[in-house]
Design an enzyme around this catalytic site. Structure first.
Site, mmCIF file in Angstrom:
data_model
loop_
_atom_site.group_PDB
_atom_site.id
_atom_site.type_symbol
_atom_site.label_atom_id
_atom_site.label_comp_id
_atom_site.label_asym_id
_atom_site.label_seq_id
_atom_site.Cartn_x
_atom_site.Cartn_y
_atom_site.Cartn_z
ATOM 1 N N ARG A 36 26.819 23.513 34.327
ATOM 2 C CA ARG A 36 27.251 24.799 33.780
ATOM 3 C C ARG A 36 26.485 25.986 34.351
ATOM 4 N NH1 ARG A 36 26.430 24.049 28.236
ATOM 5 N NH2 ARG A 36 24.409 25.041 28.468
ATOM 6 N N TYR A 41 42.581 49.113 32.666
ATOM 7 C CA TYR A 41 43.471 47.949 32.658
ATOM 8 C C TYR A 41 43.778 47.555 31.203
ATOM 9 C CZ TYR A 41 44.490 42.970 33.688
ATOM 10 O OH TYR A 41 45.032 41.724 33.787
ATOM 11 N N ASP A 59 34.912 48.864 36.749
ATOM 12 C CA ASP A 59 35.828 47.886 37.339
ATOM 13 C C ASP A 59 36.168 48.379 38.747
ATOM 14 O OD1 ASP A 59 38.121 46.446 38.127
ATOM 15 O OD2 ASP A 59 38.864 46.262 36.072
ATOM 16 N N LYS A 106 42.024 39.148 42.654
ATOM 17 C CA LYS A 106 42.846 40.028 43.480
ATOM 18 C C LYS A 106 42.387 39.975 44.940
ATOM 19 C CE LYS A 106 44.584 40.901 39.501
ATOM 20 N NZ LYS A 106 44.167 41.946 38.596
#
Ligand SMILES: *Cc1c(COP(=O)(O)O)cnc(C)c1O
Length: 393
Positions: free
Chosen positions: A59, A112, A184, A209
């Site tokens: 993890r 967003y 962002d 993206k």
């Protein structure tokens, strides 16, 4: 060329190609494979007690994720980077890492949609009030700051409406009040905007993206400067957030060609935006690289290139006309996300989510991602689509 992170000041393109890879540690194979695993075996008590291995548990990281972190850290000029399973989880984790119960967070009205949903539901429930501001506010944000403000969240340009935010001016106010600025940066990527250099503290990416670049994986990243890195790292670790090694592998593979893809996306999106500006049926083109854009001066000051994505506003017509256009593309696809090699056109309704500054454009918004098809084919497709739009009732 040496492996991985050489201390020498290599240029950006060299870093994109080499940083985070260590061929000599894997029999010379060029790419770091996906290291799948939970358990990592210690050879003896001594190494276990002193945590002497580079990785301790699945993890908390492996060579696949480590390589991507090193590369993004180098590109953003950050202190460190953590990876998450989506862009949205990068945003929510970054916000939680600065949130304080009883506080408020200032968020650009152009953010967003799912960023707002997280703030309006989870943040609110844990006692952090989201307050939305005009994306063009600049240094006037000083008037909104309270002694309870625990973060300012930017997205520049806004991913539907494309306002550019004055990162240096906002960061300067934030610094005076000891408030972290989060941004962002998915649109520009660190190749075209380095927010930490402009005064921001924490940068998030929907790596889904441009970093991945092929519409075949989802990833988020959070990078922070020296001051905020410890709390970002601690929050990410405490929440147990982990990026699967296959996704880390695909992210690394995508990033090796980021420079070439961004160059091409940049020139194509600007060419298409300019071409659309004169087209019948299009009332406005929202692309910050165009001189007609309200924030063009800010864009030219801070950005080194353009993303692939921009919006157009169509002359007001019926839903039937919109369907006539978007139901019959021959090249464009209609779907969420962006950043892949294929072009997309997505009808969008910013007026449904804005609260600080109403979105008053009359016509339908269409958001375009310009991919790598022949420009002539893309232009014909758009021209034919616009003709169908104008011909319908
Ligand atoms: C897509 C997107 C996100 C979210 O990324 P996911 O990987 O889809 O969760 C965040 N910010 C912007 C600007 C985006 O376009």
């Amino acid at each position: 060329m040496t492996d991985g992170n050489d201390e020498r000041a290599f240029g950006r393109q060299t870093k994109l190609v080499h940083t985070g890879r260590r061929p000599s540690e894997q029999f010379g194979f060029v790419n770091t494979p996906p290291f799948r695993g939970s358990t990592i075996l210690y050879p003896d008590l001594e190494s276990f007690e002193t945590n002497a291995l580079p990785y301790s548990y699945g993890r908390t990281g492996n060579p696949s994720s480590q390589g991507v972190q090193e590369l993004i850290t180098a590109l953003e000029g950050a202190k460190g980077t953590v990876l998450t399973p989506s862009g949205l989880s990068a945003i929510s984790t970054a916000l939680i890492s600065v949130a304080k119960a009883g506080g408020d967070v200032l968020i650009t009205d152009s953010a967003y949609g799912p960023t707002r949903r997280f703030a309006d539901t989870v943040l609110k429930r844990i006692g952090v009030e989201p307050r939305y501001f005009d994306p063009r506010i600049g240094s006037e944000i000083a008037q909104l700051v309270t002694d309870k403000t625990c973060g300012i969240f930017l997205e520049s340009p806004g991913s539907l409406t494309f306002e550019i935010q004055d990162v240096p001016a906002i960061s300067e106010v934030a610094r005076r009040h000891n408030i972290p600025v989060l941004i962002d940066n998915s649109w520009a990527t660190p190749l075209y905007l380095r927010p930490l250099d402009l005064g921001a503290d924490i940068v998030v990416h929907a790596g889904t993206k441009m970093f991945v670049g092929h519409s075949d994986a989802m990833v988020g990243t959070i990078s922070a400067n020296e001051r905020y890195w410890p709390q970002v790292n601690e929050t990410h670790r405490a929440l147990g957030i982990y990026l699967a090694p296959d996704e880390a592998f695909l992210t690394a593979r995508g990033m090796r060609t980021l420079e070439l893809r961004m160059k091409e996306h940049s020139s194509r999106s600007v060419e298409m935006a300019n071409w659309l500006e004169g087209m019948g049926g299009v009332t406005r083109v929202l692309h910050p690289a165009l001189p007609s854009h309200l924030d063009h001066a800010l864009f030219s000051r801070d950005f080194k290139g353009s993303g692939s994505l921009f919006s157009i506003i169509l002359e007001p017509r019926s839903r039937t006309a919109l369907a006539a256009m978007v139901d019959h593309w021959s090249v464009f696809g209609m779907g969420a996300s962006w950043g892949g090699y294929e072009s997309l056109a997505l009808p969008s309704w910013p007026e449904k989510v804005r609260t600080a500054v109403p979105w008053n454009e009359d016509g339908q918004m269409l958001r375009l991602h310009i991919g790598f098809e022949d420009m002539n084919d893309l232009k014909s497709d758009l021209a034919e689509g616009l003709a169908r739009y104008l011909a319908a009732d």
